[in-house]
Design a protein around this motif. Structure first.
Motif, short mmCIF file in Angstrom:
data_model
loop_
_atom_site.label_atom_id
_atom_site.label_comp_id
_atom_site.label_asym_id
_atom_site.label_seq_id
_atom_site.Cartn_x
_atom_site.Cartn_y
_atom_site.Cartn_z
N THR A 61 -3.78 -7.93 -10.61
CA THR A 61 -5.09 -8.03 -9.97
C THR A 61 -5.36 -9.43 -9.45
N ARG A 62 -5.12 -10.44 -10.27
CA ARG A 62 -5.35 -11.83 -9.84
C ARG A 62 -4.46 -12.23 -8.67
N SER A 63 -3.20 -11.83 -8.75
CA SER A 63 -2.27 -12.17 -7.67
C SER A 63 -2.67 -11.49 -6.37
N LEU A 64 -3.03 -10.22 -6.44
CA LEU A 64 -3.46 -9.51 -5.23
C LEU A 64 -4.72 -10.14 -4.65
N GLN A 65 -5.66 -10.52 -5.51
CA GLN A 65 -6.89 -11.15 -5.03
C GLN A 65 -6.58 -12.47 -4.32
N SER A 66 -5.70 -13.26 -4.91
CA SER A 66 -5.34 -14.54 -4.30
C SER A 66 -4.62 -14.34 -2.97
N LEU A 67 -3.68 -13.41 -2.94
CA LEU A 67 -2.96 -13.14 -1.70
C LEU A 67 -3.90 -12.61 -0.61
N GLU A 68 -4.88 -11.83 -1.03
CA GLU A 68 -5.88 -11.33 -0.08
C GLU A 68 -6.77 -12.48 0.42
N GLU A 69 -7.20 -13.35 -0.47
CA GLU A 69 -8.03 -14.49 -0.08
C GLU A 69 -7.32 -15.40 0.92
N HIS A 70 -6.01 -15.53 0.78
CA HIS A 70 -5.23 -16.38 1.67
C HIS A 70 -4.76 -15.66 2.92
N GLY A 71 -5.17 -14.41 3.08
CA GLY A 71 -4.88 -13.68 4.30
C GLY A 71 -3.47 -13.12 4.41
N LEU A 72 -2.78 -12.93 3.28
CA LEU A 72 -1.42 -12.41 3.31
C LEU A 72 -1.35 -10.92 3.04
N VAL A 73 -2.35 -10.40 2.34
CA VAL A 73 -2.38 -8.98 1.97
C VAL A 73 -3.71 -8.38 2.41
N LYS A 74 -3.64 -7.17 2.95
CA LYS A 74 -4.85 -6.42 3.31
C LYS A 74 -5.11 -5.38 2.23
N ARG A 75 -6.36 -5.22 1.89
CA ARG A 75 -6.79 -4.21 0.91
C ARG A 75 -7.65 -3.20 1.66
N LYS A 76 -7.20 -1.95 1.65
CA LYS A 76 -7.95 -0.91 2.35
C LYS A 76 -8.45 0.10 1.33
N GLU A 77 -9.77 0.30 1.33
CA GLU A 77 -10.39 1.26 0.41
C GLU A 77 -10.55 2.61 1.10
N PHE A 78 -10.21 3.66 0.36
CA PHE A 78 -10.39 5.02 0.85
C PHE A 78 -11.48 5.67 0.01
N ASN A 79 -12.56 6.04 0.66
CA ASN A 79 -13.69 6.64 -0.03
C ASN A 79 -13.55 8.15 -0.11
N LYS A 80 -12.46 8.57 -0.71
CA LYS A 80 -12.22 9.99 -0.93
C LYS A 80 -12.47 10.30 -2.40
N ILE A 81 -12.22 11.52 -2.73
CA ILE A 81 -12.29 11.90 -4.14
C ILE A 81 -10.88 12.26 -4.56
N PRO A 82 -10.25 11.59 -5.49
CA PRO A 82 -10.72 10.34 -6.10
C PRO A 82 -10.54 9.16 -5.14
N PRO A 83 -11.40 8.15 -5.27
CA PRO A 83 -11.27 6.97 -4.41
C PRO A 83 -9.99 6.21 -4.76
N HIS A 84 -9.39 5.58 -3.77
CA HIS A 84 -8.23 4.76 -4.06
C HIS A 84 -8.13 3.62 -3.05
N VAL A 85 -7.23 2.68 -3.37
CA VAL A 85 -7.03 1.48 -2.57
C VAL A 85 -5.56 1.38 -2.23
N GLU A 86 -5.25 0.92 -1.03
CA GLU A 86 -3.87 0.67 -0.63
C GLU A 86 -3.75 -0.77 -0.14
N TYR A 87 -2.59 -1.36 -0.42
CA TYR A 87 -2.32 -2.73 -0.01
C TYR A 87 -1.19 -2.74 1.01
N SER A 88 -1.32 -3.63 2.00
CA SER A 88 -0.28 -3.81 3.00
C SER A 88 -0.26 -5.29 3.39
N LEU A 89 0.79 -5.68 4.12
CA LEU A 89 0.91 -7.07 4.53
C LEU A 89 0.14 -7.31 5.82
N THR A 90 -0.39 -8.50 5.97
CA THR A 90 -1.05 -8.90 7.21
C THR A 90 0.02 -9.38 8.20
#
Length: 118
Positions: A61-90
């Motif tokens: 979690t911490r590593s993903l947050q840091s990578l996202e803050e530095h613009g290296l990883v994108k976090r995409k939220e899907f508001n489905k049931i059940p909700p989920h998140v996917e990560y990809s590279l910028t």
């Protein structure tokens, strides 16, 4: 700025931006995280965790947050049931793609070399 002989003084920090990059991607887990995302293109949190043996939820979690803050990883939220998140590279992180392959091959060779000595 010049030294006493009139030579231009080059400051290491001004010429070597490897330090800047390693401050962001360095550490035990960040490159493996980036490598797994690179290989899968897009990945959910639990699948990412399963692909990196030994990483804890907190470190992931911490590593993903840091990578996202530095613009290296994108976090995409899907508001489905059940909700989920996917990560990809910028796009900026895609500059590292050749390095992922080189480091992976280096790791293989070092592992083989080490196993031959045992």
């Amino acid at each position: 700025m010049t030294d006493q002989q009139g030579n231009k003084i080059i400051y290491y920090k001004d010429e070597c931006h490897i330090i800047d990059a390693l401050e962001i991607i360095g550490g035990k887990w960040r490159l493996p995280i980036l490598f797994v995302i690179y290989r899968t293109k897009s990945i959910r949190y639990n699948e990412l965790k399963r692909n990196i043996p030994g990483i804890t939820n907190i470190m992931l979690t911490r590593s993903l947050q840091s990578l996202e803050e530095h613009g290296l990883v994108k976090r995409k939220e899907f508001n489905k049931i059940p909700p989920h998140v996917e990560y990809s590279l910028t796009d900026i992180c895609k500059y590292l793609e050749p390095a992922y392959e080189v480091l992976n091959e280096l790791g293989k060779k070092l592992s083989e070399q080490h196993s031959d000595k045992i």
